[in-house]
Design a protein around this motif. Structure first.
Motif, PDB file in Angstrom:
ATOM      1  N   LYS A 186     -12.796 -36.565 -27.448  1.00  0.00           N
ATOM      2  CA  LYS A 186     -13.533 -35.480 -26.797  1.00  0.00           C
ATOM      3  C   LYS A 186     -14.599 -34.902 -27.730  1.00  0.00           C
ATOM      4  CE  LYS A 186     -13.068 -30.925 -24.692  1.00  0.00           C
ATOM      5  NZ  LYS A 186     -14.357 -30.551 -25.232  1.00  0.00           N
ATOM      6  N   ARG A 215     -17.494 -37.340 -27.916  1.00  0.00           N
ATOM      7  CA  ARG A 215     -18.263 -37.308 -26.673  1.00  0.00           C
ATOM      8  C   ARG A 215     -19.120 -36.052 -26.592  1.00  0.00           C
ATOM      9  NH1 ARG A 215     -14.970 -35.808 -21.931  1.00  0.00           N
ATOM     10  NH2 ARG A 215     -15.574 -33.795 -22.738  1.00  0.00           N
ATOM     11  N   GLN A 262     -22.095 -36.362 -28.898  1.00  0.00           N
ATOM     12  CA  GLN A 262     -23.090 -37.290 -28.363  1.00  0.00           C
ATOM     13  C   GLN A 262     -23.884 -36.630 -27.237  1.00  0.00           C
ATOM     14  OE1 GLN A 262     -23.205 -39.091 -25.211  1.00  0.00           O
ATOM     15  NE2 GLN A 262     -25.001 -40.180 -25.874  1.00  0.00           N
ATOM     16  N   GLU A 263     -23.224 -35.889 -26.366  1.00  0.00           N
ATOM     17  CA  GLU A 263     -23.910 -35.207 -25.276  1.00  0.00           C
ATOM     18  C   GLU A 263     -24.842 -34.125 -25.799  1.00  0.00           C
ATOM     19  OE1 GLU A 263     -20.941 -33.759 -22.601  1.00  0.00           O
ATOM     20  OE2 GLU A 263     -20.652 -35.713 -21.655  1.00  0.00           O
TER      21      GLU A 263
END
Length: 96
Positions: A62, A65, A68-69
């Motif tokens: 998580k 992620r 990266q977002e």
């Protein structure tokens, strides 16, 4: 100015394959721990270690992620627009 491409979506087959692989490896490890010729407290320690490993893996995935977002162009453009609006706002100016 070119528009950024959207990241590809995960297919249902890949999602299913990842879920099955996780379930098989988790159950296999639990069965391996259950049938080891060791004492119950040692078996419990290995089981708790396995559960901690699984939860920390989900947390790490998580965090990666989210990082990266946060680095995508779309998010940075939205942040720049918000900063511009805040910089231009004058709280002492009377509303029209």
């Amino acid at each position: 100015m070119s528009t950024p491409t959207t990241p590809s979506k995960t297919t249902a087959a890949f999602y299913l394959q990842a879920g099955i692989a996780f379930a098989v490896s988790f159950v296999g490890t639990l069965l391996g721990i259950a049938y080891l010729p060791i004492d119950a407290w040692q078996r419990g320690f290995l089981g708790m270690s396995l559960l901690f490993l699984v939860t920390s893996t989900f947390t790490l995935a998580k965090v990666i992620r989210d990082q990266q977002e946060a680095s995508t162009v779309r998010v940075r453009v939205d942040e720049a627009r918000l900063e511009k609006l805040i910089a231009e706002h004058d709280p002492f100016k009377a509303a029209a």
